[in-house]
Design an enzyme around this catalytic site. Structure first.
Site, PDB file in Angstrom:
ATOM      1  N   PHE B 121       0.859  -1.182   0.000  1.00 32.55           N
ATOM      2  CA  PHE B 121       0.000   0.000   0.000  1.00 32.55           C
ATOM      3  C   PHE B 121       0.894   1.229   0.000  1.00 32.55           C
ATOM      4  CE2 PHE B 121      -4.505   1.119   1.286  1.00 32.55           C
ATOM      5  CZ  PHE B 121      -5.096   0.128   0.534  1.00 32.55           C
ATOM      6  N   GLN B 235      -7.883  14.626   4.447  1.00 30.44           N
ATOM      7  CA  GLN B 235      -7.275  13.815   3.383  1.00 30.44           C
ATOM      8  C   GLN B 235      -8.174  13.714   2.155  1.00 30.44           C
ATOM      9  OE1 GLN B 235      -6.508   9.329   3.802  1.00 30.44           O
ATOM     10  NE2 GLN B 235      -4.457  10.168   3.591  1.00 30.44           N
ATOM     11  N   HIS B 237      -8.430  11.641  -0.989  1.00 25.99           N
ATOM     12  CA  HIS B 237      -7.908  10.387  -1.549  1.00 25.99           C
ATOM     13  C   HIS B 237      -7.769  10.584  -3.054  1.00 25.99           C
ATOM     14  CE1 HIS B 237      -7.599   6.185  -2.666  1.00 25.99           C
ATOM     15  NE2 HIS B 237      -7.594   5.808  -1.405  1.00 25.99           N
ATOM     16  N   LEU B 251     -15.147   5.581  -3.503  1.00 21.45           N
ATOM     17  CA  LEU B 251     -13.733   5.218  -3.444  1.00 21.45           C
ATOM     18  C   LEU B 251     -13.329   4.097  -4.392  1.00 21.45           C
ATOM     19  CD1 LEU B 251     -11.329   6.138  -1.630  1.00 21.45           C
ATOM     20  CD2 LEU B 251     -11.551   3.901  -0.575  1.00 21.45           C
ATOM     21  N   GLU B 254      -6.911   1.926  -2.877  1.00 22.05           N
ATOM     22  CA  GLU B 254      -5.495   2.003  -3.177  1.00 22.05           C
ATOM     23  C   GLU B 254      -4.940   0.611  -3.481  1.00 22.05           C
ATOM     24  OE1 GLU B 254      -3.746   4.768  -0.474  1.00 22.05           O
ATOM     25  OE2 GLU B 254      -1.850   3.689  -0.496  1.00 22.05           O
ATOM     26  N   ARG B 315      -0.775   9.515  -0.236  1.00 20.47           N
ATOM     27  CA  ARG B 315      -1.988  10.023  -0.883  1.00 20.47           C
ATOM     28  C   ARG B 315      -1.945  11.507  -1.207  1.00 20.47           C
ATOM     29  NH1 ARG B 315      -6.369   6.530   2.635  1.00 20.47           N
ATOM     30  NH2 ARG B 315      -5.838   4.587   1.579  1.00 20.47           N
ATOM     31  N   HIS B 381     -11.872  12.151   1.871  1.00 20.02           N
ATOM     32  CA  HIS B 381     -11.910  10.770   2.318  1.00 20.02           C
ATOM     33  C   HIS B 381     -11.788  10.608   3.824  1.00 20.02           C
ATOM     34  CE1 HIS B 381     -11.403   6.500   2.083  1.00 20.02           C
ATOM     35  NE2 HIS B 381     -10.179   6.529   2.555  1.00 20.02           N
ATOM     36  N   ARG B 416      -2.489  10.607   6.538  1.00 18.48           N
ATOM     37  CA  ARG B 416      -2.597   9.225   7.015  1.00 18.48           C
ATOM     38  C   ARG B 416      -2.193   8.253   5.916  1.00 18.48           C
ATOM     39  NH1 ARG B 416      -6.647   4.981   6.596  1.00 18.48           N
ATOM     40  NH2 ARG B 416      -7.872   6.364   5.274  1.00 18.48           N
TER      41      ARG B 416
HETATM   42  C1  LIG Z   1     -14.673   3.672   1.173  1.00 17.60           C
HETATM   43  C2  LIG Z   1     -13.664   3.684   2.265  1.00 17.60           C
HETATM   44  C3  LIG Z   1     -12.606   2.775   2.253  1.00 17.60           C
HETATM   45  C4  LIG Z   1     -11.665   2.758   3.268  1.00 17.60           C
HETATM   46  N1  LIG Z   1     -10.669   1.835   3.230  1.00 17.60           N
HETATM   47  C5  LIG Z   1      -9.775   1.774   4.258  1.00 17.60           C
HETATM   48  C6  LIG Z   1      -8.761   0.767   4.283  1.00 17.60           C
HETATM   49  O1  LIG Z   1      -8.676  -0.081   3.413  1.00 17.60           O
HETATM   50  N2  LIG Z   1      -7.912   0.757   5.330  1.00 17.60           N
HETATM   51  C7  LIG Z   1      -7.985   1.652   6.343  1.00 17.60           C
HETATM   52  O2  LIG Z   1      -7.189   1.568   7.272  1.00 17.60           O
HETATM   53  N3  LIG Z   1      -8.930   2.613   6.337  1.00 17.60           N
HETATM   54  C8  LIG Z   1      -9.832   2.693   5.326  1.00 17.60           C
HETATM   55  N4  LIG Z   1     -10.801   3.669   5.335  1.00 17.60           N
HETATM   56  C9  LIG Z   1     -10.922   4.554   6.482  1.00 17.60           C
HETATM   57  C10 LIG Z   1     -11.599   3.835   7.625  1.00 17.60           C
HETATM   58  O3  LIG Z   1     -12.559   2.953   7.123  1.00 17.60           O
HETATM   59  C11 LIG Z   1     -12.296   4.777   8.555  1.00 17.60           C
HETATM   60  O4  LIG Z   1     -11.445   5.801   8.907  1.00 17.60           O
HETATM   61  C12 LIG Z   1     -12.700   4.032   9.802  1.00 17.60           C
HETATM   62  O5  LIG Z   1     -13.537   2.957   9.470  1.00 17.60           O
HETATM   63  C13 LIG Z   1     -13.375   4.906  10.821  1.00 17.60           C
HETATM   64  O6  LIG Z   1     -13.780   4.093  11.892  1.00 17.60           O
HETATM   65  P1  LIG Z   1     -14.404   4.696  13.186  1.00 17.60           P
HETATM   66  O7  LIG Z   1     -14.666   3.545  14.098  1.00 17.60           O
HETATM   67  O8  LIG Z   1     -13.579   5.803  13.681  1.00 17.60           O
HETATM   68  O9  LIG Z   1     -15.762   5.318  12.668  1.00 17.60           O
HETATM   69  P2  LIG Z   1     -16.958   4.696  11.807  1.00 17.60           P
HETATM   70  O10 LIG Z   1     -16.731   3.315  11.400  1.00 17.60           O
HETATM   71  O11 LIG Z   1     -17.299   5.675  10.778  1.00 17.60           O
HETATM   72  O12 LIG Z   1     -18.114   4.696  12.842  1.00 17.60           O
HETATM   73  C14 LIG Z   1     -18.643   5.879  13.332  1.00 17.60           C
HETATM   74  C15 LIG Z   1     -19.798   5.503  14.206  1.00 17.60           C
HETATM   75  O13 LIG Z   1     -20.224   6.623  14.949  1.00 17.60           O
HETATM   76  C16 LIG Z   1     -21.613   6.723  14.885  1.00 17.60           C
HETATM   77  N5  LIG Z   1     -21.967   8.117  15.127  1.00 17.60           N
HETATM   78  C17 LIG Z   1     -21.522   9.222  14.487  1.00 17.60           C
HETATM   79  N6  LIG Z   1     -22.101  10.317  15.015  1.00 17.60           N
HETATM   80  C18 LIG Z   1     -22.921   9.884  16.009  1.00 17.60           C
HETATM   81  C19 LIG Z   1     -23.807  10.533  16.908  1.00 17.60           C
HETATM   82  N7  LIG Z   1     -23.975  11.849  16.899  1.00 17.60           N
HETATM   83  N8  LIG Z   1     -24.516   9.769  17.770  1.00 17.60           N
HETATM   84  C20 LIG Z   1     -24.397   8.412  17.785  1.00 17.60           C
HETATM   85  N9  LIG Z   1     -23.560   7.759  16.944  1.00 17.60           N
HETATM   86  C21 LIG Z   1     -22.847   8.494  16.086  1.00 17.60           C
HETATM   87  C22 LIG Z   1     -21.952   6.223  13.529  1.00 17.60           C
HETATM   88  O14 LIG Z   1     -23.303   5.861  13.464  1.00 17.60           O
HETATM   89  C23 LIG Z   1     -21.018   5.033  13.436  1.00 17.60           C
HETATM   90  O15 LIG Z   1     -21.565   3.928  14.098  1.00 17.60           O
HETATM   91  C24 LIG Z   1     -11.759   3.691   4.315  1.00 17.60           C
HETATM   92  C25 LIG Z   1     -12.798   4.603   4.334  1.00 17.60           C
HETATM   93  C26 LIG Z   1     -13.748   4.610   3.327  1.00 17.60           C
HETATM   94  C27 LIG Z   1     -14.831   5.608   3.347  1.00 17.60           C
END
Ligand SMILES: Cc1cc2nc3c(=O)[nH]c(=O)nc-3n(C[C@H](O)[C@H](O)[C@H](O)COP(=O)(O)OP(=O)(O)OC[C@H]3O[C@@H](n4cnc5c(N)ncnc54)[C@H](O)[C@@H]3O)c2cc1C
Ligand code: SF4
Ligand code: SF4
Ligand code: FES
Lengths: 247, 604
Positions: B121, B235, B237, B251, B254, B315, B381, B416
């Site tokens: 990556f 970021q 992407h 998306l 990568e 990125r 992203h 990142r």
């Molecule tokens: C398409 C895509 C592909 C990606 N691919 C990769 C990858 O291959 N490798 C990598 O390392 N990263 C990747 N990323 C980044 C990574 O997926 C995210 O940064 C990561 O999943 C974020 O996780 P999190 O637990 O912080 O938040 P999330 O998984 O976004 O969860 C947030 C949670 O908070 C809740 N929430 C938000 N606001 C509130 C509120 N006010 N009240 C109650 N609940 C709330 C939401 O409902 C959700 O449950 C990718 C991102 C995307 C969009």
């Protein structure tokens, strides 16, 4: 600009009706885009679920022209121009509002399934598994929990056997645990009694609607049925499996 | 207050993505009672969409890898603005966290000797991303979700949005939320709150994020008086879909480049060779022959002895390169670049390693990626900036508040690396859950919630139904997104940023005139209206921090200051609430200790 005509279900548990909306068409448009257009311009309170808009999260399930679909993966240009497109919530679950229904039953079923239980790891604390050992379980783990298979299965949809049948989604999940190369729990009794696998008469409707193309019936349900038969109706086979430690 | 549904827990976890789930599991395992809230159904959070993989120096695929190399890659990718201690912990603990997922039932793709396979990556020196085809996030979230619902003393509140944090004096005492399906209010008392709400991508029009990413956690923490850090680093992407319009921003992992995909402009040139920054010059191939040899080695499963293709630069670099190609007239028909894997790998390999990409382009864009190039361009992203936390406990600057995952700041610095988010969620989700549990245990007395405070919040939340006004919430949100894309996008100038601040004020006035029809039951217009306040707060924080950083570094580019500036390399920009105004200050960046300096220099 060309327009599409949508008939969208508006209402709740108690009452509701299809309402007409006109939406401008553009290249590559999907049904979810049309719903969002209506939301932004004509009915800000139109309820629907979505997250990824790319067929990954399984949130946007609905019935488009009567067929269970992910709205974000259903292109508008596949429908004949000029005829209205109906969009309705999944029928097998109670409606909350508009296109959103109460799928909480599914989460309850999942919670009760006997959890993953691995054999002890190797000396370094990890396990060795070969790709060919996990290919079939990886197929089941592609499930995005859209519940479209649950929606289409007549045991749930027409007969509402939610108290005694887990439905194809959770038979897939049970298969993913039963066939997991590390798991040591036997769930055949559970699959037979609580899972209610006997209700399935292999119509394959579930497989047809699965957006992840999981071979629900052939690869999950039929092998599980065979295991149940082996364990409960064929004592010799059961003994052999037990003696050879075959999963 | 009796008219509200009320519950009490030791700990509330807000968010059920990877970070929230991992925090909740840890806190429950430590004996705390836990309430877990999320805006969508369980299993639909952003984490489910992650494609490429989770970065961990398991050294399965290349034995030369180690936490030291992962640490160095992370720091260099972040242009040395990372909190060094967080980067170190990430690199050291990620392998154990990934192996733990396997003990909970996850099934990653395998090496030929039966271990977890890792892929290349951007910015990672060795193949480091454990993955499952291109659906790694799904594997991760489902594993964590199934583990979570098995915990006793843990309740899940699906489709519940936290609208405010509650405080008892200067300490956190719970949260006020509404149920999206019924519109009813919830008062949740708790000794500690872990925010794991993810990012802010919906502040921009072209983004890879879902409706949930409205910066709620950032805004909640800010409102409660916590510090935000590094907010200027958003970021973009490099590879989002650009055509057709309806998929713009979605998306393209990568992983496509990790599997050998190359970027070309409209003249068929592999332009990335022209954009290798000085800092990375000795690590990247400068000829096509060398780059192709590397790909051939990797495909054959041999240790690559030559340097990596420049498509695997970080990125920020790739996104700027594509933008420049387009600006200079060498873009693809819809204003992007061509990403070609078809001429590099066989159709069978592409379908096996990138099944979701194949399906996504096939069904949404009528493009067969085993035969044709994809058209791609930058998409908003990920948010590097976030709640300022203690690097080991994830405690925010307000007592009782913790944060983990994308909503927390510091780990990724100015940019990142792909794959580092998923490991971030596991490593720091666990740490946040453990320290919140310890904090709750040590805290004596029940957290108090004031009735008048709760009544006031409830009254505020229903105002959009009652006020006179004719603004549409979706229209205001779209105007904000357009504006941020135009004035606070990839290349920023002081004039533009100041203009953006003025626009934010106007949009705030418009948001205050939004009126929503209907009732409180599952009303997305109402939800969007409430989310707007958070979007505006976050937009202002990003803009103000961007004004403050008068240099270019990582994801932040200032046109008047095209170079990095040493002075800014030694500070973080902090945003905090001071009364009704947003204060912006610079604070010194924690210095890398002497024993890690050789590691950073690649000498250890
Ligand atoms: C398409 C895509 C592909 C990606 N691919 C990769 C990858 O291959 N490798 C990598 O390392 N990263 C990747 N990323 C980044 C990574 O997926 C995210 O940064 C990561 O999943 C974020 O996780 P999190 O637990 O912080 O938040 P999330 O998984 O976004 O969860 C947030 C949670 O908070 C809740 N929430 C938000 N606001 C509130 C509120 N006010 N009240 C109650 N609940 C709330 C939401 O409902 C959700 O449950 C990718 C991102 C995307 C969009
Ligand atoms: S095959 Fe079985 S589970 Fe699937 S739809 Fe038919 S009856 Fe239901
Ligand atoms: S098995 Fe297929 S149809 Fe059923 S819930 Fe999973 S993805 Fe959906
Ligand atoms: S929005 Fe995620 S599957 Fe449709």
């Amino acid at each position: 600009m060309e327009e599409a005509h949508l008939k969208i279900f508006r209402g709740d548990r108690d009452s509701g009706a299809f309402q007409d909306y006109a939406v401008p068409l553009h290249e590559g448009m999907v049904v979810l885009d049309a719903i969002h257009f209506v939301q932004a311009h004509q009915a800000t309170d139109l309820a629907c679920r979505w997250n990824c808009k790319a067929g990954r999260c399984g949130s946007c399930s609905a019935e488009v022209n009567g067929k269970p679909k992910l709205m974000c993966m259903t292109r508008m240009d596949q429908f004949p121009a000029g005829t209205p497109i109906t969009v309705a919530p999944m029928k097998a679950f109670p409606v909350i509002k508009d296109l959103v229904c109460d799928v909480s039953w599914n989460y309850e079923v999942n919670k009760r399934i006997p959890p993953f239980n691995p054999r002890p790891p190797e000396a370094d604390g990890t396990w060795r598994m070969h790709q060919f050992d996990i290919d079939r379980v990886q197929e089941f783990r592609k499930c995005i929990e859209c519940f479209l298979c649950q929606d289409v299965c007549h045991v749930l949809r027409d007969h509402d056997k939610k108290d005694s049948f887990a439905g194809p989604r959770f038979l897939v999940r049970m298969a993913s645990l039963e066939m997991h190369p590390l798991d040591v729990t036997s769930r055949t009794a559970y699959i037979k009694d609580q899972g209610g696998i006997g209700y399935c008469n292999i119509t394959k409707c579930c497989t047809e609607v699965c957006p992840e193309s999981i071979h629900i019936t052939d690869n999950a349900i039929i092998p599980l049925k065979e295991r149940v038969v082996d364990d409960f109706y064929d004592p010799v086979r059961r003994l052999v499996r037990w003696l050879t430690g075959q999963q | 207050m009796d008219r509200f549904e009320t519950h009490s827990y030791d700990i509330l976890v807000v968010g059920a993505g990877g970070a929230g789930l991992r925090a909740a599991i840890e806190a429950a395992t430590q004996g705390a009672s836990v309430g877990l809230l999320c805006k969508s159904l369980l299993g639909k959070a952003h984490t489910v969409m992650a494609e490429g993989g989770v970065a961990a120096a398991l050294a399965n695929t290349d034995a030369r890898d180690s936490w030291q190399v992962h640490f160095r890659d992370t720091m260099r990718g972040g242009k040395l603005l990372n909190n060094w201690r967080m980067a170190q912990l990430l690199a050291q603990e990620a392998p154990a966290r990934v192996n733990e997922l396997e003990a909970w039932g996850a099934l990653f793709d395998r090496t030929s000797d039966g271990r977890i396979l890792q892929r290349n990556f951007g910015g990672h020196q060795y193949p480091r991303l454990a993955h499952v085809g291109d659906r790694t996030g799904l594997e991760m979230i489902r594993t964590l979700q199934d583990k979570t619902v098995q915990q006793r003393s843990l309740d899940v509140y699906m489709e519940c949005t936290v609208a405010r944090l509650l405080k008892d004096g200067d300490r956190i005492s719970g949260a006020f939320a509404y149920r999206r399906d019924t519109g009813r209010f919830l008062v949740l008392r708790a000794k500690a709150v872990v925010l794991a709400t993810g990012g802010i991508g919906r502040t921009y029009k072209i983004n890879s994020n879902s409706w949930e990413y409205t910066g709620d956690g950032h805004a909640l923490a800010y409102g409660a008086g916590a510090d935000l850090i590094d907010m200027e680093f958003v970021q973009f992407h490099p590879t989002g879909m650009v055509w057709p319009l309806s998929v713009r921003g979605i998306l393209v992992t990568e992983g496509v480049r990790g599997e050998g995909g190359v970027l070309k402009n409209s003249k068929g040139e592999r332009f990335m060779f022209r954009y290798i920054p000085e800092m990375f010059r000795k690590d990247f191939a400068d000829t096509e022959e060398e780059a192709n040899r590397w790909v051939a080695d990797v495909i054959a499963g041999r240790k690559a002895e030559v340097r990596r293709p420049p498509e695997l630069l970080t990125r920020d670099v790739v996104a700027r390169a594509i933008t420049q190609e387009v600006r200079e007239g060498r873009g693809s028909p819809h204003g992007g670049a061509f990403l070609d894997i078809a001429s590099r790998r066989t159709p069978e390999e592409i379908r096996k390693k990138l099944p979701s990409m194949f399906q996504q382009f096939h069904e949404l864009a009528d493009v067969d990626i085993t035969q044709q190039a994809m058209e791609v361009g930058p998409t908003t992203h990920y948010m590097m900036g976030g709640i300022r936390v203690h690097p080991e406990t994830q405690a925010a600057t307000v007592p009782g508040l913790f944060a983990a995952g994308e909503v927390a700041g510091g780990l990724h610095g100015a940019n990142r690396l792909g794959g580092n988010s998923l490991s971030d969620l596991l490593v720091f989700g666990r740490r946040a859950g453990a320290s919140a549990a310890a904090y709750a245990k040590a805290r004596t007395g029940e957290p108090q919630v004031r009735t008048d405070q709760v009544e006031a919040i409830a009254a505020e939340l229903v105002v959009p139904f009652e006020r006179a006004g004719e603004e549409n919430p979706y229209a205001v949100q779209e105007a904000l997104q357009e504006m941020m894309g135009t004035y606070v996008g990839i290349a920023r100038s002081e004039d533009d940023l100041k203009h953006a601040l003025a626009e934010i004020e106007k949009l705030r006035a418009r948001a205050a005139r939004v009126r929503v029809p209907g009732h409180r039951q599952y009303n997305p217009g109402w939800h969007t209206t409430l989310d707007l306040d958070n979007l505006l707060t976050v937009s202002e924080a990003v803009t103000r921090a961007a004004i403050e950083r008068r240099e270019s570094r990582g994801a932040h580019t200032r046109v008047e200051y095209p170079e990095s500036d040493k002075r800014f390399g030694a500070v973080n920009v902090i945003v905090r609430r001071q009364g009704e105004t947003m204060a912006v200050v610079q604070e010194p960046l924690p210095q890398v200790p002497d024993e890690l300096k050789p590691v950073l220099a690649g000498e250890a």
